[in-house]
Design a protein around this motif. Sequence first.
Motif, PDB file in Angstrom:
ATOM      1  N   LYS A   1       1.962   6.931  -6.902  1.00 15.16           N
ATOM      2  CA  LYS A   1       0.943   7.893  -7.325  1.00 15.16           C
ATOM      3  C   LYS A   1       1.411   9.328  -7.093  1.00 15.16           C
ATOM      4  O   LYS A   1       1.202  10.204  -7.950  1.00 15.16           O
ATOM      5  N   GLU A   2       2.077   9.604  -5.958  1.00 14.83           N
ATOM      6  CA  GLU A   2       2.581  10.958  -5.691  1.00 14.83           C
ATOM      7  C   GLU A   2       3.670  11.353  -6.682  1.00 14.83           C
ATOM      8  O   GLU A   2       3.768  12.512  -7.107  1.00 14.83           O
TER       9      GLU A   2
ATOM     10  N   LYS B   1       1.179   4.223  -2.983  1.00 13.94           N
ATOM     11  CA  LYS B   1       0.949   5.631  -2.682  1.00 13.94           C
ATOM     12  C   LYS B   1       2.105   6.497  -3.152  1.00 13.94           C
ATOM     13  O   LYS B   1       1.916   7.581  -3.725  1.00 13.94           O
TER      14      LYS B   1
ATOM     15  N   ARG C   1       0.826  -1.196   0.000  1.00 17.07           N
ATOM     16  CA  ARG C   1       0.000   0.000   0.000  1.00 17.07           C
ATOM     17  C   ARG C   1       0.873   1.265   0.000  1.00 17.07           C
ATOM     18  O   ARG C   1       0.580   2.245  -0.679  1.00 17.07           O
ATOM     19  N   ARG C   2       1.971   1.256   0.759  1.00 15.54           N
ATOM     20  CA  ARG C   2       2.876   2.410   0.814  1.00 15.54           C
ATOM     21  C   ARG C   2       3.562   2.621  -0.527  1.00 15.54           C
ATOM     22  O   ARG C   2       3.729   3.765  -0.995  1.00 15.54           O
TER      23      ARG C   2
END
Length: 575
Positions: free
Chosen positions: A341-342, A338, A334-335
């Motif tokens: 995406k950033e 993320k 999950r990290r």
Amino acid sequence: FCGKFPFPATAMADEKPGAKRSRELKSNGAPNGPTSSAPASKRRRWDRQPAAPPAPPAPIIDVAKIKAQAQKAALIREQLQSIKGLANTRKASSANTRTVNPSLGVAMGHRSSLPAPRTFTTSSVKIKGFSGTAKTMGQLRSWKPLRLDAKGREIDEKGNVIRRGREVTATLKVNLKRQQQEQEKLAPPPVKAKVQLKHLDPRISVKERRSISRRRKALNFVKQGKYQRKAQALRMQQISQQLREDRVARAGTKSEGLILPTRPVEVDELPDIEWWDEKVLGDNSTYNDFSAETVPPTVTLKVHHPVPLAPPCEEEPPGPMALMLTKKERKKIRRMNKLEKEREQKDLIAAGVIPPKEPRLKLSNMMKILMDEATADPSAVEAKVRAQMAKRAQAHLEHNNSRKLSKQAKADKLRKKLKEDTRIKSHITIYRAPDISNKKQIRYKISTNADQYNMTGVGVISNACTVVVLEGGPKGTKKFKGLMMRRIKWQNPDEVAAPDEEDEDDSDDEYDDEDTVKRKTAKLVWEGVQNRRRFLNFRFEVLRSESEARSFFAEKGLEHYWDQCMNDLLSKKDE
């Protein structure tokens, strides 16, 4: 267009608009000057009188044709007069001749030598020269002139319309077939010649009017085993009747339906040797005579195994199981997603595709981010920060509401979760419950839970007992079993209440708590698996008599469900 008017088209094109009106007034005789006393009324197109039809052209008289027709008529009259004179001379000559009695000559054996008098008729004389072909007098006399009126209808000499009926001819196949049948009925029956056949048995009488399919049924051969099956069915009927009478006598009540026995049926004693072994060991032999020497050479140690068949209700093998990750691995994935995406957002901002995001302002960091502005006007900065915080909270709520399922979507999701695949096999459970004919709440619970768990079946309420049959998947069956056995209270609290102290001695058996609880609970009679469902939905049926209840199950081939519940009820009464 030019042919309809007496003046040329060029004249109409060059004519002025008022010229046509003046021309019409002149033709009607109206004054065409200003001295007229009465003004002319305006004429409209629908007030005009229709034009008179043109006069028919004068007929052209052909003198030569009329003379030729007159000459032909005179020739015909001369020929008719000559024919009449010839007929009169023949009649006179025949009257003067001697007449002989033909019967007298025949009686004497002589034939008359006089020729028969020849007579002339107007129908046998042909006249030539009228139309180039020979015509008889009969045809000439039958000719009638064709007279037609203005509408083209045929009329007679007096002017009356002659109505001729149409000849009806059948064109449809149905009418043609009917006409053919009527003609066949009127026609005399054909005479059939008797044919002597070599293999014809005269003792067998077959009517000739029978159809071919009925003639083939003259000899009806009985199939092998027909009467044996009838006798076996009759014996089974007698055994069933005897078992029914025994059960009625044992239960003490009259039962109209067939109930399966709870004890084994008595059979004959076991034979000394089975029939299949008797063929191998020989007649009048027993198992004591069996030894290695008496075994024929055809019997060996090899065993004939039947071909194994796949069961009809076998489930498909499960698919590959998904890889189970630990909690630490799921957080790491999950990290990483993320961060990815950033990174994409930063690349788009650097390229100038999207504007940069505003700084995340809070009351705790507004002095650090907006130092100069906060010092100059702290109230405006605080209002700006609070507005941004409220905007972020509203966006968060809207995002959650967009992801929230609607009421119909929630119901579909729950229904999909409880739905099970019963195409290969379905689980069957049969419950025997107390009387619920006057307990609407319990019936509502059962029907509602059956609908929610996608269960099908039927609940039969009768005077003897209440039978509930349910079909569905394993999960729904397990949930429903808990509902029927634990959750539903089959008796009211006042029904199980202890009796008064005064009546305690007189009614010990009537208010026995243990017996009441046993009588007011549902019992699982049977559960199993079958290949398909027999009911489309779940419903309750009120059938008061036992025969009606058993007939209801027999229509679907499930009468053994009712018999099993009745056997369980009678065994409980015996205990």
